[in-house]
Design a protein around this motif. Structure first.
Motif, PDB file in Angstrom:
ATOM      1  N   GLU A  20      24.432   1.340  13.014  1.00 38.67           N
ATOM      2  CA  GLU A  20      24.936   2.321  12.055  1.00 38.67           C
ATOM      3  C   GLU A  20      25.281   3.629  12.763  1.00 38.67           C
ATOM      4  OE1 GLU A  20      23.447   4.708   8.061  1.00 38.67           O
ATOM      5  OE2 GLU A  20      22.281   3.012   8.800  1.00 38.67           O
ATOM      6  N   TRP A  21      24.428   4.085  13.668  1.00 37.27           N
ATOM      7  CA  TRP A  21      24.659   5.321  14.419  1.00 37.27           C
ATOM      8  C   TRP A  21      25.939   5.230  15.254  1.00 37.27           C
ATOM      9  CZ3 TRP A  21      23.004  10.228  14.839  1.00 37.27           C
ATOM     10  CH2 TRP A  21      23.274  10.922  16.020  1.00 37.27           C
ATOM     11  N   ARG A  22      26.119   4.092  15.914  1.00 39.26           N
ATOM     12  CA  ARG A  22      27.282   3.902  16.786  1.00 39.26           C
ATOM     13  C   ARG A  22      28.523   3.493  15.999  1.00 39.26           C
ATOM     14  NH1 ARG A  22      26.996   3.861  22.144  1.00 39.26           N
ATOM     15  NH2 ARG A  22      28.680   2.378  22.241  1.00 39.26           N
ATOM     16  N   ARG A  23      28.365   3.233  14.697  1.00 37.79           N
ATOM     17  CA  ARG A  23      29.467   2.778  13.843  1.00 37.79           C
ATOM     18  C   ARG A  23      30.135   1.544  14.452  1.00 37.79           C
ATOM     19  NH1 ARG A  23      31.698   8.743  13.486  1.00 37.79           N
ATOM     20  NH2 ARG A  23      31.457   8.334  15.673  1.00 37.79           N
ATOM     21  N   ASN A  24      29.258   0.596  14.858  1.00 40.27           N
ATOM     22  CA  ASN A  24      29.751  -0.584  15.556  1.00 40.27           C
ATOM     23  C   ASN A  24      28.780  -1.743  15.313  1.00 40.27           C
ATOM     24  OD1 ASN A  24      30.610  -2.516  17.325  1.00 40.27           O
ATOM     25  ND2 ASN A  24      30.593  -1.218  19.134  1.00 40.27           N
ATOM     26  N   ASP A  25      29.137  -2.631  14.402  1.00 42.15           N
ATOM     27  CA  ASP A  25      28.274  -3.776  14.107  1.00 42.15           C
ATOM     28  C   ASP A  25      28.199  -4.768  15.264  1.00 42.15           C
ATOM     29  OD1 ASP A  25      27.530  -2.821  11.653  1.00 42.15           O
ATOM     30  OD2 ASP A  25      29.023  -3.971  10.537  1.00 42.15           O
ATOM     31  N   ALA A  26      29.123  -4.690  16.226  1.00 40.40           N
ATOM     32  CA  ALA A  26      29.068  -5.584  17.383  1.00 40.40           C
ATOM     33  C   ALA A  26      27.800  -5.347  18.198  1.00 40.40           C
ATOM     34  CB  ALA A  26      30.303  -5.394  18.253  1.00 40.40           C
ATOM     35  N   VAL A  27      27.212  -4.167  18.066  1.00 39.32           N
ATOM     36  CA  VAL A  27      25.959  -3.848  18.744  1.00 39.32           C
ATOM     37  C   VAL A  27      24.883  -4.869  18.356  1.00 39.32           C
ATOM     38  CG1 VAL A  27      24.102  -2.139  18.827  1.00 39.32           C
ATOM     39  CG2 VAL A  27      26.473  -1.411  18.978  1.00 39.32           C
ATOM     40  N   LEU A  28      24.955  -5.352  17.114  1.00 34.64           N
ATOM     41  CA  LEU A  28      23.937  -6.286  16.622  1.00 34.64           C
ATOM     42  C   LEU A  28      23.957  -7.623  17.348  1.00 34.64           C
ATOM     43  CD1 LEU A  28      24.056  -5.493  12.813  1.00 34.64           C
ATOM     44  CD2 LEU A  28      22.365  -4.760  14.505  1.00 34.64           C
ATOM     45  N   LEU A  29      25.045  -7.934  18.054  1.00 35.33           N
ATOM     46  CA  LEU A  29      25.084  -9.159  18.851  1.00 35.33           C
ATOM     47  C   LEU A  29      24.077  -9.091  20.002  1.00 35.33           C
ATOM     48  CD1 LEU A  29      28.952  -9.734  18.999  1.00 35.33           C
ATOM     49  CD2 LEU A  29      27.268 -10.910  17.539  1.00 35.33           C
ATOM     50  N   GLU A  30      23.689  -7.890  20.346  1.00 36.69           N
ATOM     51  CA  GLU A  30      22.712  -7.697  21.416  1.00 36.69           C
ATOM     52  C   GLU A  30      21.421  -7.077  20.876  1.00 36.69           C
ATOM     53  OE1 GLU A  30      25.221  -7.028  25.348  1.00 36.69           O
ATOM     54  OE2 GLU A  30      25.569  -5.456  23.855  1.00 36.69           O
ATOM     55  N   ALA A  31      21.050  -7.470  19.674  1.00 36.04           N
ATOM     56  CA  ALA A  31      19.886  -6.892  19.004  1.00 36.04           C
ATOM     57  C   ALA A  31      18.603  -7.099  19.796  1.00 36.04           C
ATOM     58  CB  ALA A  31      19.738  -7.469  17.594  1.00 36.04           C
ATOM     59  N   ALA A  32      18.437  -8.266  20.402  1.00 33.04           N
ATOM     60  CA  ALA A  32      17.213  -8.528  21.163  1.00 33.04           C
ATOM     61  C   ALA A  32      17.104  -7.586  22.355  1.00 33.04           C
ATOM     62  CB  ALA A  32      17.173  -9.985  21.618  1.00 33.04           C
ATOM     63  N   MET A  33      18.215  -7.372  23.050  1.00 31.75           N
ATOM     64  CA  MET A  33      18.197  -6.457  24.193  1.00 31.75           C
ATOM     65  C   MET A  33      17.874  -5.039  23.724  1.00 31.75           C
ATOM     66  SD  MET A  33      21.075  -5.303  26.924  1.00 31.75           S
ATOM     67  CE  MET A  33      22.010  -4.592  25.608  1.00 31.75           C
ATOM     68  N   LEU A  34      18.458  -4.630  22.623  1.00 29.50           N
ATOM     69  CA  LEU A  34      18.157  -3.309  22.079  1.00 29.50           C
ATOM     70  C   LEU A  34      16.676  -3.176  21.737  1.00 29.50           C
ATOM     71  CD1 LEU A  34      21.186  -2.640  19.726  1.00 29.50           C
ATOM     72  CD2 LEU A  34      20.425  -1.152  21.568  1.00 29.50           C
ATOM     73  N   ALA A  35      16.161  -4.164  21.012  1.00 27.64           N
ATOM     74  CA  ALA A  35      14.781  -4.101  20.537  1.00 27.64           C
ATOM     75  C   ALA A  35      13.760  -4.247  21.656  1.00 27.64           C
ATOM     76  CB  ALA A  35      14.549  -5.170  19.472  1.00 27.64           C
ATOM     77  N   ASP A  36      14.058  -5.074  22.658  1.00 29.36           N
ATOM     78  CA  ASP A  36      13.072  -5.386  23.699  1.00 29.36           C
ATOM     79  C   ASP A  36      13.180  -4.515  24.944  1.00 29.36           C
ATOM     80  OD1 ASP A  36      12.250  -7.397  21.992  1.00 29.36           O
ATOM     81  OD2 ASP A  36      13.360  -8.968  23.055  1.00 29.36           O
ATOM     82  N   ILE A  37      14.359  -3.964  25.210  1.00 29.70           N
ATOM     83  CA  ILE A  37      14.558  -3.239  26.469  1.00 29.70           C
ATOM     84  C   ILE A  37      14.983  -1.790  26.244  1.00 29.70           C
ATOM     85  CG2 ILE A  37      15.921  -3.153  28.601  1.00 29.70           C
ATOM     86  CD1 ILE A  37      16.085  -6.242  28.395  1.00 29.70           C
ATOM     87  N   ILE A  38      16.080  -1.585  25.539  1.00 29.25           N
ATOM     88  CA  ILE A  38      16.659  -0.241  25.461  1.00 29.25           C
ATOM     89  C   ILE A  38      15.827   0.699  24.591  1.00 29.25           C
ATOM     90  CG2 ILE A  38      18.668   1.091  24.720  1.00 29.25           C
ATOM     91  CD1 ILE A  38      20.414  -1.234  25.696  1.00 29.25           C
ATOM     92  N   ILE A  39      15.487   0.301  23.368  1.00 23.48           N
ATOM     93  CA  ILE A  39      14.713   1.191  22.491  1.00 23.48           C
ATOM     94  C   ILE A  39      13.360   1.528  23.113  1.00 23.48           C
ATOM     95  CG2 ILE A  39      13.594   1.424  20.235  1.00 23.48           C
ATOM     96  CD1 ILE A  39      15.988  -0.199  19.071  1.00 23.48           C
ATOM     97  N   PRO A  40      12.568   0.537  23.580  1.00 23.78           N
ATOM     98  CA  PRO A  40      11.285   0.908  24.200  1.00 23.78           C
ATOM     99  C   PRO A  40      11.450   1.806  25.429  1.00 23.78           C
ATOM    100  CG  PRO A  40      11.329  -1.443  23.732  1.00 23.78           C
ATOM    101  CD  PRO A  40      12.712  -0.916  23.476  1.00 23.78           C
ATOM    102  N   GLY A  41      12.497   1.575  26.217  1.00 29.49           N
ATOM    103  CA  GLY A  41      12.721   2.406  27.394  1.00 29.49           C
ATOM    104  C   GLY A  41      13.018   3.851  27.052  1.00 29.49           C
ATOM    105  N   VAL A  42      13.846   4.068  26.051  1.00 26.53           N
ATOM    106  CA  VAL A  42      14.188   5.432  25.651  1.00 26.53           C
ATOM    107  C   VAL A  42      13.002   6.108  24.968  1.00 26.53           C
ATOM    108  CG1 VAL A  42      15.726   6.840  24.206  1.00 26.53           C
ATOM    109  CG2 VAL A  42      16.663   4.996  25.604  1.00 26.53           C
ATOM    110  N   VAL A  43      12.232   5.351  24.185  1.00 24.66           N
ATOM    111  CA  VAL A  43      11.013   5.909  23.583  1.00 24.66           C
ATOM    112  C   VAL A  43      10.056   6.347  24.690  1.00 24.66           C
ATOM    113  CG1 VAL A  43       8.951   5.344  22.223  1.00 24.66           C
ATOM    114  CG2 VAL A  43      11.218   4.726  21.372  1.00 24.66           C
ATOM    115  N   ALA A  44       9.908   5.532  25.733  1.00 22.83           N
ATOM    116  CA  ALA A  44       9.042   5.895  26.863  1.00 22.83           C
ATOM    117  C   ALA A  44       9.554   7.162  27.555  1.00 22.83           C
ATOM    118  CB  ALA A  44       8.952   4.742  27.855  1.00 22.83           C
ATOM    119  N   GLN A  45      10.872   7.308  27.689  1.00 26.64           N
ATOM    120  CA  GLN A  45      11.433   8.531  28.274  1.00 26.64           C
ATOM    121  C   GLN A  45      11.065   9.747  27.427  1.00 26.64           C
ATOM    122  OE1 GLN A  45      15.623   7.701  28.334  1.00 26.64           O
ATOM    123  NE2 GLN A  45      15.590   6.985  30.460  1.00 26.64           N
TER     124      GLN A  45
END
Length: 183
Positions: A20-45
């Motif tokens: 929703e933030w990126r205004r791009n539903d194609a992001v959801l094709l990589e939901a696992a990567m977002l949930a498992d790698i990117i979101i936790p990494g940025v939260v840790a930062q």
């Protein structure tokens, strides 16, 4: 320094919120990567930069005998003390059995003992985590940085000029929760 034992709360953002933030539903094709790698990494930062717990987690820290009642816990946004134990010389723990309470401030929480601080080294176990609804600028910082990591997944940029947003703009998003430096 407090040690995180493990996360206890739900992730602070979901792949759907990122799409929703990126205004791009194609992001959801990589939901696992977002949930498992990117979101936790940025939260840790964010946690590293601010000293505050963003996603709720359980922490343990050790207080030397010299640390007095009313001292701040190491991790900002602490909200619940689960246990206070006295460490014996052999490393065994005994429940302190004394009343205690947290004084919540915007950036820190101070642990007070009603009947005075127990003698000896203390092991304190507590929960800490940020209420993102109370600090919407932190949510914006997370979303901006998740978008950056998602779009630029390599550590090198070739053939393009990269300019970071002004630090004053980004730093103010985290100012309300950043734990003051301790010496």
């Amino acid at each position: 320094m407090a040690r995180r034992i493990g996360y206890t709360g739900e992730p602070v953002l979901t792949p759907a919120q990122i799409a929703e933030w990126r205004r791009n539903d194609a992001v959801l094709l990589e939901a696992a990567m977002l949930a498992d790698i990117i979101i936790p990494g940025v939260v840790a930062q964010c946690e590293s930069r601010t000293g505050a717990a963003i996603r709720e987690a359980r922490y343990v820290e050790t207080w030397p005998a010299s640390r007095r009642s009313g001292h701040a816990l190491d991790v900002g946004q602490a909200h619940t003390v689960e246990s206070v134990e006295v460490l014996g010389a052999d490393g065994a723990t005994v429940a302190a059995g004394l009343g205690h309470y947290l004084q919540h401030e915007q950036r820190e929480s101070m642990l007070h003992f009603s009947a005075g601080r127990p003698p000896g080294t203390l092991r304190i176990t507590y929960l800490a985590g940020l209420d993102l609804d109370a600090y919407p600028a932190v949510r914006n910082w997370l979303l901006l940085n998740i978008g950056t990591v998602y779009a630029q997944r390599e550590s090198m940029v070739i053939g393009a000029s990269v300019v970071e947003l002004p630090s004053g703009f980004l730093d103010h998003m985290l100012a309300e929760i950043t734990v003051p430096p301790r010496f």
